[in-house]
Enzyme design. Structure first.
Site, PDB file in Angstrom:
ATOM      1  N   GLU A 200       0.789  -1.208  -0.012  1.00  0.00           N
ATOM      2  CA  GLU A 200       0.031  -0.051  -0.022  1.00  0.00           C
ATOM      3  C   GLU A 200       0.780   1.369  -0.138  1.00  0.00           C
ATOM      4  O   GLU A 200       0.739   2.193   0.934  1.00  0.00           O
ATOM      5  CB  GLU A 200      -0.910  -0.110   1.124  1.00  0.00           C
ATOM      6  CG  GLU A 200      -1.896  -1.073   1.200  1.00  0.00           C
ATOM      7  CD  GLU A 200      -3.153  -1.157   2.105  1.00  0.00           C
ATOM      8  OE1 GLU A 200      -2.856  -0.867   3.247  1.00  0.00           O
ATOM      9  OE2 GLU A 200      -4.091  -1.820   1.758  1.00  0.00           O
ATOM     10  N   GLU A 404      -5.859  -8.809  -0.955  1.00  0.00           N
ATOM     11  CA  GLU A 404      -6.373  -8.366   0.290  1.00  0.00           C
ATOM     12  C   GLU A 404      -7.718  -8.144   0.041  1.00  0.00           C
ATOM     13  O   GLU A 404      -8.166  -7.065  -0.860  1.00  0.00           O
ATOM     14  CB  GLU A 404      -5.772  -7.041   1.055  1.00  0.00           C
ATOM     15  CG  GLU A 404      -4.430  -7.470   1.510  1.00  0.00           C
ATOM     16  CD  GLU A 404      -4.006  -6.451   2.462  1.00  0.00           C
ATOM     17  OE1 GLU A 404      -4.840  -5.524   3.017  1.00  0.00           O
ATOM     18  OE2 GLU A 404      -2.693  -6.086   2.451  1.00  0.00           O
TER      19      GLU A 404
HETATM   20  C1  BG6 Z   1      -4.554  -2.863   4.502  1.00  0.00           C
HETATM   21  C2  BG6 Z   1      -3.237  -3.393   5.297  1.00  0.00           C
HETATM   22  O1  BG6 Z   1      -4.520  -1.449   4.712  1.00  0.00           O
HETATM   23  O2  BG6 Z   1      -5.686  -3.228   5.528  1.00  0.00           O
HETATM   24  C3  BG6 Z   1      -3.305  -4.490   6.215  1.00  0.00           C
HETATM   25  O3  BG6 Z   1      -2.331  -3.567   4.030  1.00  0.00           O
HETATM   26  C4  BG6 Z   1      -4.637  -4.264   7.231  1.00  0.00           C
HETATM   27  O4  BG6 Z   1      -2.129  -4.647   7.015  1.00  0.00           O
HETATM   28  C5  BG6 Z   1      -5.846  -4.295   6.414  1.00  0.00           C
HETATM   29  O5  BG6 Z   1      -4.566  -5.200   8.067  1.00  0.00           O
HETATM   30  C6  BG6 Z   1      -7.016  -4.329   7.179  1.00  0.00           C
HETATM   31  O6  BG6 Z   1      -6.909  -3.147   8.156  1.00  0.00           O
HETATM   32  P1  BG6 Z   1      -7.129  -3.177   9.640  1.00  0.00           P
HETATM   33  O7  BG6 Z   1      -6.908  -1.996  10.021  1.00  0.00           O
HETATM   34  O8  BG6 Z   1      -8.635  -3.637   9.657  1.00  0.00           O
HETATM   35  O9  BG6 Z   1      -6.096  -4.459  10.255  1.00  0.00           O
END
Ligand code: BG6
Length: 504
Positions: A200, A404
């Site tokens: 990111e 993701e």
């Molecule tokens: C992304 C990141 O922004 O979102 C992850 O690459 C992160 O590291 C994921 O865990 C979800 O966000 P959060 O804040 O719910 O863990």
């Protein structure tokens, strides 16, 4: 409702087509799962001094030391740094990978914690214990039939590089990173086919410390590590990271030409819709999105676009570049685009757009009826996933890899199996839209669910926000016996993978 009811089998069997060899799996990051933060030679990295990269705007736990002209770690005794032990994946990865393998994973994404390999970041020689850990980890994945998908830096710049060198604003980091990349590419040649450079990277402006290791250096205030950080510094750090990214591509071509080096961006931001057809809202939304396309425009098209050159001209933010940088950027562009997608947002000309780890935050979208539970309340917009895939493919015509996507729920372990129909629903809806994107003509390499096992949240540093198909017994206060248990969604995802996505 049960998350997966075999009697619905026929009804749910649709003609979804996912390509042969589609990389089904899940993704985590070293700093959110490994723990063992000071074990086997590892030294702290940027996330080790944060309780969460967004949480209430909390600053890094650092204090400026005038006598040594550097920042020093200053952990707060009233904070719980859950990532230090996380879910102890460092010692339990075999058990965890075995569970992933039961779901049929074809790929598993994690990051190498840079500070396990070069604990300070600037050493002449790497740390053998760190290299060995990832050798064992990747061997285990391969033994279980999973392709490792490996991020080189997932908010994990070694802390010494930030505290003593001033982070990515310092050109020296390009050299340190290149050395690290050469070391791991050589060591894992033939084992890792899918690499990603910076997780990111387009969050550099939002979370400069975590995403780009940026800090005030030297500071005007010894208690405020981020006080002097401005746009010029961030663009300078981005330039260095772009050069480092290009060098990573170069190193990959030299050392392991069979492997691919991807970029990784938070592209929920691309699903930013104009509030209405007021042309000012439409143009504003397009310009907002371009702030995020900027990163892939440079790394995948190979040059700084006119819009940014014009902005720098006006603001005086043009970074210092060395001779040869632009030709490196032009020659070594990335092989594929990996991205996270969680949700969409709505832009209007008269509001200030905000953001967190899930993407941008604007107005509420009246057409979206569901959100993830409070307190996070991320809007659920599966069609936005298809939209993002199409936008990216149209712009770059490069293979896309959603690495993701997922939903965080506040599950409590009581008795019996955890039922998580919301997770099943979210997954199903997003896969249906992904299948449509494939039908639209987008080239999609695979699909990785974020957090197939509960891990520490990046944004808020808590355990309570759980993404996993596998429950981990650990809580916000640091208690819990760390045992693992399958949730009901485990069987659903298993079925999806078994049928190559036909059974959604
Ligand atoms: C992304 C990141 O922004 O979102 C992850 O690459 C992160 O590291 C994921 O865990 C979800 O966000 P959060 O804040 O719910 O863990």
């Amino acid at each position: 409702m049960l998350p997966f009811n075999p009697s619905e089998k026929e009804e749910k069997m649709r003609n979804y087509k996912f390509p042969e060899g589609f990389l089904w799996g899940g993704a985590v990051a070293a700093n959110q799962c490994e723990g063992a933060w000071l074990e086997d030679g590892k030294l702290p990295n940027v996330t080790d001094v944060l309780v969460g990269i967004i949480k209430n705007g909390k600053k890094p736990a650092l204090k400026w030391d005038d006598s040594q002209n550097q920042w020093k770690m200053d952990l707060k005794s009233d904070e719980v740094y859950l990532s230090h032990e996380a879910i102890d994946f460092y010692h339990r990865y075999k058990e965890d990978l075995e569970l992933m393998s039961q779901m049929g994973f074809k790929a598993f994404r994690t990051s190498i914690s840079w500070a396990r390999i070069f604990p300070r970041g600037d050493e002449a020689e790497p740390n053998e214990a760190g290299l060995k850990f990832y050798d064992d980890l990747f061997d285990e994945m391969l033994r279980l039939g999973m392709q490792p998908v490996v991020t080189l830096s997932h908010y994990e710049t070694p802390l010494a590089l930030v505290c003593e060198y001033g982070g990515w604003t310092n050109r020296k980091l390009v050299g340190f990173f290149e050395k690290y990349v050469r070391t791991v590419l050589k060591r894992y040649r033939g084992k890792v086919k899918y690499w990603l450079t910076f997780n990111e990277i387009n969050n550099a402006f939002k979370i400069p410390f975590a995403a780009a290791g940026i800090i005030s250096f030297p500071p005007s205030d010894p208690e405020e590590p981020m006080k002097d950080v401005d746009d010029k510094m961030i663009y300078q750090a981005c330039h260095h990271m772009f050069v480092a990214n290009a060098l990573a591509v170069k190193v990959c071509r030299e050392i392991d030409p069979q492997a691919q080096m991807g970029v990784m961006c938070s592209f929920s931001h691309i699903a930013t819709y104009a509030k209405d057809c007021d042309p000012e809202n439409v143009v504003g939304a397009a310009l907002f999105k371009r702030k995020h396309y900027f990163y892939t425009d440079v790394m995948c098209r190979g040059h700084y676009p006119n819009y940014i050159l014009n902005e720098w001209e006006k603001t005086g933010c043009k970074p210092i570049m060395e001779a040869g940088d632009e030709s490196l950027l032009q020659t070594y562009t990335n092989d594929y685009i990996a991205f996270s997608y969680y949700r969409s947002s709505v832009y209007a000309k008269d509001i200030e757009m905000k953001s967190d780890t899930g993407g941008a935050i604007g107005l509420n979208n009246p057409f979206l009826k569901e959100t993830s539970p409070a307190p996070w309340k991320w809007p659920i917009d599966a069609a936005g996933f298809r939209y993002v895939c199409n936008e990216l493919y149209d712009r770059y015509e490069l293979p896309l890899f959603p690495v993701e996507n997922g939903i965080g729920l506040a599950e409590e372990k009581e008795t019996g199996k955890i039922e998580d129909p919301e997770r099943v629903k979210y997954l199903r809806m997003h896969l249906e839209e992904l299948a449509k994107a494939i039908e639209d003509g987008c080239e999609i390499m695979g699909y990785l669910w974020w957090g197939p096992i509960d891990i520490v949240s990046a944004g808020t540093g808590e355990m309570k926000k759980r993404y996993g198909f596998i429950y981990v017994d650990r809580f916000n206060d640091g208690t819990g016996d760390l045992h693992r248990e399958k949730k009901a969604s485990f069987d659903y995802y298993k079925k999806v993978i078994e049928t190559n996505g036909q059974m959604l």
